[in-house]
Enzyme design. Structure first.
Site, PDB file in Angstrom:
ATOM      1  N   THR A 237     -57.030 -67.474  11.147  1.00  0.00           N
ATOM      2  CA  THR A 237     -57.870 -66.439  10.239  1.00  0.00           C
ATOM      3  C   THR A 237     -59.265 -66.772   9.681  1.00  0.00           C
ATOM      4  OG1 THR A 237     -56.678 -66.261   8.137  1.00  0.00           O
ATOM      5  CG2 THR A 237     -55.307 -65.504   9.770  1.00  0.00           C
TER       6      THR A 237
ATOM      7  N   LYS B 122     -51.681 -67.662  -5.788  1.00  0.00           N
ATOM      8  CA  LYS B 122     -51.208 -67.602  -5.205  1.00  0.00           C
ATOM      9  C   LYS B 122     -49.262 -68.415  -5.841  1.00  0.00           C
ATOM     10  CE  LYS B 122     -52.724 -65.996  -0.783  1.00  0.00           C
ATOM     11  NZ  LYS B 122     -52.199 -64.738  -1.161  1.00  0.00           N
TER      12      LYS B 122
ATOM     13  N   ASN C  36     -51.278 -57.559   0.669  1.00  0.00           N
ATOM     14  CA  ASN C  36     -51.217 -58.690   1.456  1.00  0.00           C
ATOM     15  C   ASN C  36     -52.711 -59.443   1.487  1.00  0.00           C
ATOM     16  OD1 ASN C  36     -50.945 -60.257   4.323  1.00  0.00           O
ATOM     17  ND2 ASN C  36     -52.495 -59.019   4.985  1.00  0.00           N
TER      18      ASN C  36
ATOM     19  N   ASP D  55     -57.700 -51.680   4.231  1.00  0.00           N
ATOM     20  CA  ASP D  55     -58.732 -52.402   3.646  1.00  0.00           C
ATOM     21  C   ASP D  55     -59.963 -52.246   3.390  1.00  0.00           C
ATOM     22  OD1 ASP D  55     -60.242 -54.778   4.525  1.00  0.00           O
ATOM     23  OD2 ASP D  55     -58.242 -55.563   5.924  1.00  0.00           O
TER      24      ASP D  55
ATOM     25  N   ASP E 158     -60.690 -51.085  -2.093  1.00  0.00           N
ATOM     26  CA  ASP E 158     -60.946 -51.977  -2.984  1.00  0.00           C
ATOM     27  C   ASP E 158     -59.613 -52.268  -3.670  1.00  0.00           C
ATOM     28  OD1 ASP E 158     -60.986 -54.312  -4.172  1.00  0.00           O
ATOM     29  OD2 ASP E 158     -63.603 -53.880  -4.787  1.00  0.00           O
ATOM     30  N   VAL E 159     -58.161 -53.396  -3.143  1.00  0.00           N
ATOM     31  CA  VAL E 159     -57.597 -53.597  -4.101  1.00  0.00           C
ATOM     32  C   VAL E 159     -57.320 -53.689  -5.216  1.00  0.00           C
ATOM     33  CG1 VAL E 159     -55.587 -54.278  -1.872  1.00  0.00           C
ATOM     34  CG2 VAL E 159     -57.027 -56.230  -3.839  1.00  0.00           C
TER      35      VAL E 159
ATOM     36  N   TYR F  73     -57.653 -69.738  -5.742  1.00  0.00           N
ATOM     37  CA  TYR F  73     -56.885 -69.370  -4.447  1.00  0.00           C
ATOM     38  C   TYR F  73     -54.903 -70.169  -4.994  1.00  0.00           C
ATOM     39  CZ  TYR F  73     -54.805 -68.574   0.444  1.00  0.00           C
ATOM     40  OH  TYR F  73     -54.342 -67.864   1.077  1.00  0.00           O
TER      41      TYR F  73
END
Ligand SMILES: NC(=O)c1ccc[n+]([C@@H]2O[C@H](COP(=O)([O-])OP(=O)(O)OC[C@H]3O[C@@H](n4cnc5c(N)ncnc54)[C@H](O)[C@@H]3O)[C@@H](O)[C@H]2O)c1
Length: 283
Positions: A191, A160, A90, A39, A63-64, A156
């Site tokens: 969340t 996705k 994820n 993360d 950082d992805v 978003y």
């Protein structure tokens, strides 16, 4: 496909300190896995590792969106545990507060696609040789937003939908290997990411309640997603949809999308809410 035992498997999770990531980490550790937690924030990772018991956990801030950083994480995982069996890509983000295309800031909008789509691709790319070598499994987190209208959430939803296609394509490409891949499609989950639509932003919450009626709007706990993820990995499932009430919608998505898009296009209350969101964005 026969049951895939999680015992002693090395599972890499991105977005690990978030609601879904941390719940999955706890559940997976209970099944005897070793974990690589990724993360952005090292102190938050260290706190989670301390809770889980650091013996079976490697916690690395990265950082992805950086392929170099994700390659370094993969190298550190192999150096520590000798292998990576499962990659759970994820990490995710959304524009907060929600915006329309007309009012979105260019950098904030593109960052969502960078993290949610390119971050998944770079995470998987950095680890895939290891997963194939170990006959493992890749799980990518999409969302029911892969197939519902992305009003006020289009960066978003766009990301996705793309992630779902990425996971589907990868699964078929891996069919000739001993490895496999699948897509996680959660509904609403309590969340920080979902907070604006679950009470955090008044207009976004009203819009979500109007668009997601009845049980489809009911949020579930991250722990429930975690149980579905664990069992999905054990089946190396093609798709994991939770709550299950979204499964028929996904199956009938063509009809559902045509009907809901037509309704939303003509719904005056929704148009008024869009205008309210746009005027709030300007102040
Ligand atoms: N909460 C929901 O209702 C819901 C529904 C469907 C799908 N999802 C997806 O589930 C995944 C997990 O989200 P969550 O609900 O646990 O939200 P969350 O905000 O609690 O967790 C997301 C985590 O991703 C991390 N992250 C963000 N950008 C990153 C980056 N560039 N590099 C590394 N880590 C990064 C964040 O720091 C955070 O810990 C996301 O992909 C999200 O889109 C969530």
């Amino acid at each position: 496909m026969s049951r895939y035992s999680l015992r002693d498997k090395v599972v890499l999770i991105t977005g690990a300190t978030g609601g879904i990531g941390a719940a999955c980490a706890r559940d997976l550790l209970d099944r005897g896995t070793r974990l690589v937690l990724v993360d952005l924030d090292q102190p938050a990772l260290d706190a989670l590792a301390a809770e889980l018991g650091p013996g079976a956990v490697l916690a690395v801030a990265a950082d992805v969106t950086s392929f170099e950083q994700m390659c370094s994480v993969a190298d550190q995982a192999v150096a520590r545990f000798g292998r990576i069996d499962v990659v759970f890509a994820n990490a995710g983000t959304a524009v907060d507060p929600p915006v329309t295309v007309a009012t979105a800031d260019v950098a904030a909008y593109e960052r969502v696609i960078e993290v949610n789509l390119l971050g998944v691709w770079r995470t998987v790319k950095a680890c895939l040789d290891e997963v194939i070598r170990n006959d493992g499994y890749v799980l990518v987190t999409a969302s029911i937003y892969a197939f519902v209208n992305g009003i006020a959430n289009s960066a978003y939803a766009t990301s996705k939908a793309a992630v779902e296609m990425f996971g589907r394509s990868l699964r078929t490409e891996l069919a000739h290997t001993g490895a496999s891949a699948g897509v996680l499609l959660p509904g609403w989950v309590v969340t920080p990411l979902a907070h604006p639509a679950l009470g955090g932003n008044r207009t976004a919450t009203t819009m979500a309640r109007r668009a997601f009626k009845g049980p489809l709007g009911q949020p579930i706990s991250p722990e429930r997603i975690a149980r579905a993820v664990t069992s999905g990995i054990e089946r190396r499932a093609a798709r994991i949809i939770e709550p299950r009430r979204w499964a028929p919608v996904s199956l009938l998505r063509g009809i559902f999308a045509t009907a809901t898009d037509t309704w939303l296009d003509h719904d005056r209350t929704m148009s008024a809410l869009v205008q309210r969101l746009e005027s709030e964005a300007k102040h």
